[in-house]
Design a protein around this motif. Structure first.
Motif: not given
Length: 206
Positions: A175, A181-182, A185-186, A190-192, A195
């Motif tokens: 992070y 970010s995408d 997430e993958k 984790l939820d967008p 993130v």
């Protein structure tokens, strides 16, 4: 035959003496095998002595944790020796988050009470509360953590099996960098929105 063996031994001894030490020449870039050696004619006893831990209040301040690394950049005499160390003071309740090093580490509690542990590649956690004087070893590359669970600030030393052990904090890796970010997430599931929150917390980009 005796003279031949004698001269071979003398030659071998002389060759080894050249490589007894390799004080780092910090003016040169560091390579995969370490720093270039300082001219032996310019090496003094001071290259093998480090006084930076005398006043621990000069330590680097990381999240109110006082940490002082003693690696080759701070102590050139360590170059090629395969060892290094650090000292740390952790306030009550403070945490050293999950992180890794490329080499093994010995952690020695000098003051306070620390909950420490590591996680094996089979995801089994090995953790225990250590008191003053106790020691734990963290195997190379495995994720480990430290928490001051006592009532006073802790004080500890780390010893590493390398002059520059490297440190990678897991949260910062995911992070705090430039990983999109995408993609985070993958690979973290984790939820967008979470993130995004974590990226902001750790000053990441994208």
């Amino acid at each position: 035959m005796f003279l031949l063996v004698f001269f071979i031994l003398i030659s071998h001894s002389s060759a080894n003496s050249v490589f007894e030490f390799c004080v780092a020449d910090l003016s040169q870039p560091r390579g995969p095998s370490g720093y270039a050696c300082k001219d032996p004619e310019k090496v003094t006893v001071d290259d093998f002595v480090y006084s930076g831990l005398v006043d621990f209040n000069n330590a680097e301040n990381l999240s109110s944790t006082l940490l002082h690394n003693v690696h080759t950049p701070q102590f050139p005499g360590l170059n090629g020796m395969g060892i290094s160390m650090a000292q740390e003071r952790l306030m009550v309740g403070e945490v050293v988050p999950v992180h890794t090093h490329r080499v093994s580490e010995v952690y020695h509690v000098l003051e306070g009470t620390m909950l420490t542990g590591f996680i094996g590649t089979d995801n089994k956690a090995y953790y225990k509360t250590l008191n003053k004087g106790e020691v734990i070893v963290f195997p190379p590359t495995l994720m480990h953590f430290l928490i001051n669970v006592g009532s006073i600030p802790s004080f500890a030393t780390y010893t590493f099996a390398c002059e520059t052990p490297g440190t990678q904090v897991v949260n910062n890796a995911f992070y705090g960098g430039n990983l999109p970010s995408d993609l985070v997430e993958k690979i973290t599931l984790l939820d967008p929105s979470l993130v995004h929150k974590l990226k902001k917390l750790f000053n990441g980009t994208n």
